[in-house]
Design a protein around this motif. Structure first.
Motif, PDB file in Angstrom:
ATOM      1  N   ASN A 297       0.856  -1.187   0.000  1.00  0.00           N
ATOM      2  CA  ASN A 297       0.000   0.000   0.000  1.00  0.00           C
ATOM      3  C   ASN A 297       0.891   1.235   0.000  1.00  0.00           C
ATOM      4  N   LEU A 300       0.340   4.379   2.269  1.00  0.00           N
ATOM      5  CA  LEU A 300       0.877   4.547   3.616  1.00  0.00           C
ATOM      6  C   LEU A 300       2.184   5.324   3.620  1.00  0.00           C
ATOM      7  N   ARG A 369       3.885  -0.878   5.854  1.00  0.00           N
ATOM      8  CA  ARG A 369       4.569   0.318   5.360  1.00  0.00           C
ATOM      9  C   ARG A 369       6.022   0.032   5.005  1.00  0.00           C
TER      10      ARG A 369
END
Length: 807
Positions: A297, A300, A369
């Motif tokens: 992702n 993030l 992250r």
């Protein structure tokens, strides 16, 4: 599944254009389908990748990953390391020691800034060290092959160093996983000892037993596994993965170890890979990357600090690899360009890095992250590998690994040979890209040979030396002997089997069936035949031919094009239709010959445009008459004018030295208009045409004995016509009907450049008269004369020639 495959193939088309490896497309495709892009669409994740379906995808991707790691282990060949042991060891050691240290140092600030304190500090540092230090060996192999570096010293040394890096990296990763999964130090020791014992068992008694079974079943002798051996292999792969998983090491290590026991003898490993690779690379691996993308992702990474650390990871990971490998390469005798290429290649990450990162995520060493940060670093470094390598080491600076061809090693080019159209050709490059071309190749090779018996002391026709060089033809009794170099082209794809073939190209030349058949044909017919083999992408075939011609000083490139059989309305016909029916005619022809394609005609045109020597395209329509016990060949040349036709005339006279050949040459005199329509060009070209014609057609000229014998079998005539294409078609038809027992070959100049103006208007008239529908590809490939013969369905093979540019 459809969405995954569609996204991957779409990105492969895009990134393939800029010479990026397939893994880049797969990783970015997975990110697009994850929460970074498509996941932001309301309801997308729940509709396409629901949580209930994730376990099934995970299991499928794990199976694919195990088989893929089996193929990775299978790619590793210790013989490569032995050939370059000193340089490879130095580069491999430098490329591991420094990155491991800097990787651990890099982990300190990242741990303090982003990692949960519950994660073991030492395990995290060990993991970041492995992530920075590992080199993606599978992607490295594909980049080396794609950039044609495997034949260079840089490529062979880098590949050998990559083997050492890969093996040590996997061992360290297994150690990391074992420590993470162990509940205590004693458990970790148990895992390491069990792993060591299993490795020894598998690599020694396990490998011996497997090789014995491969020999006992005849698989190793045939170079292909039987159904039983294939079953046993898959059982070993999954059993090995199961064992490494239950002892506390990841299942993929078992698949990797299983690949190390497969023998590479006689093409056995290549055949085994061909049975598995498409399923793995096209279906299973994209699923794995999609799951990886679902865990990535980039949203993030929404702070400057996060991107700053991402840049730091990229910088440290690149220079930690590049600088030590660059220095080690310089210390072992490479120049700065070669050393820069070695450093760039060793910094490649790719698929192996993604596997490492996913293991770290599954082990809870990384959170989403930091996982995304390391994924970005893997993409960036893999993306930079190809352009940096080309920057440091462009083709003009490359040196080949191994001995140079004799005529170059002796201190220069081979003896200069006249490039004029009338020069007797002695050195030929014959292109063989598939087995269907062998009949055409044998036919033209037989025509080139005058069938004169050789002295008993003549050298071997296909010795070990001639396989790697292209020698100046020896002379016997005042007659120069013809030399044919068969250039075997094998298409390089993204498949693992193609990469394996490129790595063993030197040995493959001795076992390749196409080369073996043609070499045997040459030996049985007293032809001096040598061979070369090149594994390149299909788009690079023309450049590979041009490079080979320049290296071997070939005087002519011969491209055979066999038509094969066709089916028309359910009936099979062995020769009644011309070889371009399936390509250019919009009718019900279903060609069984895969070379009859627009793609292949485009390849031929590229050969015509890039070759530095004369080029001959032989379109073989097959044997259309019953064999009478003797050779039956009749050549017909409609001579219009221009450098290509002058070459065709001289080459026809050379072919006529074969006693089985008879020929007819007709000078279609008329209003020939040259491309540069000025007085000087017209006079020079007309003079050259007349001189070439008089040289052979005049009865007052004096010739050597062989040329005189050849001319005695040639009939020369002159006609006045304003429609040379119609006249040539009519004469070819008459010759074919008058001598039905002979195979007719029409010889013609291509006349597409630096020669006569194209007879487009007359060609269009012929097309209209015959009622056929042909595309512009026909005259572009064959020239207007060849296109006219095709349009009229003339029962003849075609020999289309193009002279060297500037002649």
């Amino acid at each position: 599944m459809v969405i995954i495959l569609a996204m991957t193939q779409f990105l492969v088309l895009i990134f393939g254009r800029i010479r990026q490896p397939r893994v880049i497309s797969e990783v970015i495709g997975g990110i697009f389908l994850g929460p970074t892009v498509m996941g932001r669409i309301p309801g997308f994740k729940n509709a396409i990748f629901p949580d209930a379906g994730r376990p099934g995808l995970t299991l499928t991707s794990t199976i694919g990953l195990i088989v893929f790691l089996f193929l990775v282990g299978l790619e590793i060949d210790t013989k490569i390391v032995k050939r370059n042991i000193v340089s490879a060891s130095a580069i491999s050691f430098a490329g591991l020691a420094v990155p491991l240290g800097l990787g651990a140092a890099l982990g300190i600030p990242i741990y303090k800034e982003f990692i949960n304190p519950a994660v073991n500090y030492g395990y995290f540092l060990l993991f970041t060290a492995v992530a920075v230090g590992i080199t993606a060996f599978p992607v490295l192999c594909r980049i080396l092959t794609e950039l044609k570096l495997l034949e260079t010293t840089v490529g062979s040394v880098t590949l050998a160093a990559g083997v050492g890096n890969d093996v040590v990296g996997w061992i360290l990763l297994a150690l990391t996983v074992a420590l993470v999964n162990a509940s205590s130090g004693l458990t970790a020791l148990y895992v390491l000892l069990a792993s060591a014992g299993y490795i020894i068992f598998l690599l020694y008694p396990g490998r011996w037993a497997y090789v014995w079974l491969a020999k006992w079943t005849g698989s190793l002798e045939r170079g292909a596994p039987t159904a039983g051996m294939m079953t046993l292999t898959l059982v070993i792969v999954f059993a090995s993965a199961f064992f490494t998983d239950i002892i506390g090491v990841h299942a993929i290590f078992g698949g990797f170890l299983a690949g190390l026991i497969i023998p590479h003898d006689n093409g056995y490993a290549i055949s085994l890979v061909e049975k598995l690779e498409d399923l793995v690379s096209i279906i299973l691996l994209p699923i794995y990357f999609t799951l990886s993308g679902l865990n990535t992702n980039l949203g993030l990474m929404n702070t400057g600090k996060t991107w700053g650390y991402t840049f730091l990871i990229c910088t440290v990971a690149f220079f930690a690899k590049f600088l030590p490998c660059f220095g080690a390469a310089m210390a072992t005798g490479f120049n700065w360009r070669e050393s820069g290429a070695v450093g760039s290649l060793m910094s490649c990450k790719g698929l192996v890095e993604l596997i490492v990162l996913n293991i770290g995520l599954q082990a809870n060493i990384l959170d989403t992250r930091t996982f995304s940060m390391f994924v970005v670093h893997a993409i960036v470094l893999t993306f930079l590998t190809t352009p940096l390598t080309l920057f440091f080491y462009p083709p003009k600076y490359r040196t080949r690994d191994g001995p140079k061809p004799d005529h170059l090693a002796e201190g220069g080019a081979a003896a200069a040979v006249s490039s004029s159209e009338d020069a007797f050709k002695t050195r030929f490059t014959l292109v063989l890209d598939r087995i269907e071309q062998l009949p055409a190749a044998m036919t033209i090779a037989h025509l080139l040979h005058p069938t004169k018996a050789l002295p008993p002391s003549s050298p071997a026709l296909s010795d070990e030396k001639s396989e790697k060089s292209f020698e100046k033809p020896p002379v016997y009794d005042g007659s120069t002997r013809i030399s044919i170099n068969a250039l075997r082209l094998i298409e390089l794809t993204s498949r693992t089997s193609a990469v394996l073939k490129s790595k063993v190209a030197e040995s493959l030349i001795y076992t390749d069936p196409v080369v073996s058949v043609f070499r045997t044909f040459g030996q049985l017919n007293n032809l001096l035949v040598s061979a070369a083999l090149s594994v390149v992408s299909h788009d690079d075939f023309p450049s590979a031919i041009a490079t080979h011609v320049a290296e071997t000083d070939s005087q002519m490139v011969i491209v055979p094009w066999s038509r094969g059989s066709t089916e028309i309305d359910g009936e099979t016909d062995a020769g009644a239709h011309n070889p371009f029916d399936g390509v250019f005619h919009k009718n019900s022809v279903n060609s069984r010959d895969q070379t009859s394609s627009v793609v292949y005609s485009e390849f031929i045109r590229n050969v015509f445009s890039t070759a530095s020597s004369s080029v001959a395209l032989f379109v073989d329509r097959g044997i259309t008459t019953a064999h009478t016990g003797s050779d039956n060949q009749h050549l017909f040349l409609p001579f219009i004018g221009g450098s290509d036709d002058r070459l065709a005339l001289a080459f026809l006279v050379q072919l006529a030295r074969n006693p089985s050949v008879e020929a007819t040459v007709t000078f279609a005199a008329g209003d020939t208009v040259y491309a540069q329509n000025d007085t000087q060009t017209r006079l020079a070209s007309e003079t050259a045409d007349n001189v070439a014609w008089d040289r052979y057609a005049s009865s007052s000229a004096s010739y050597d004995a062989e040329t005189a014998a050849a001319l005695s079998r040639i009939s020369f005539t002159t006609i006045q016509t304003a429609t040379p294409l119609h006249a040539a078609v009519e004469l070819a038809t008459k010759i074919s009907q008058a001598s039905p027992a002979k195979n007719l070959i029409v010889v013609s100049g291509r006349s597409r450049r630096m020669t006569v103006e194209a007879h487009r208007v007359e060609l269009q008239q012929i097309v209209t008269e015959t009622g056929v529908s042909i595309t512009s590809s026909v005259p572009k490939t064959l020239g207007d004369m060849g296109a006219a013969l095709v349009a009229t369905n003339t029962r003849a093979s075609l020999l289309i020639l193009q002279a060297t540019a500037g002649v």
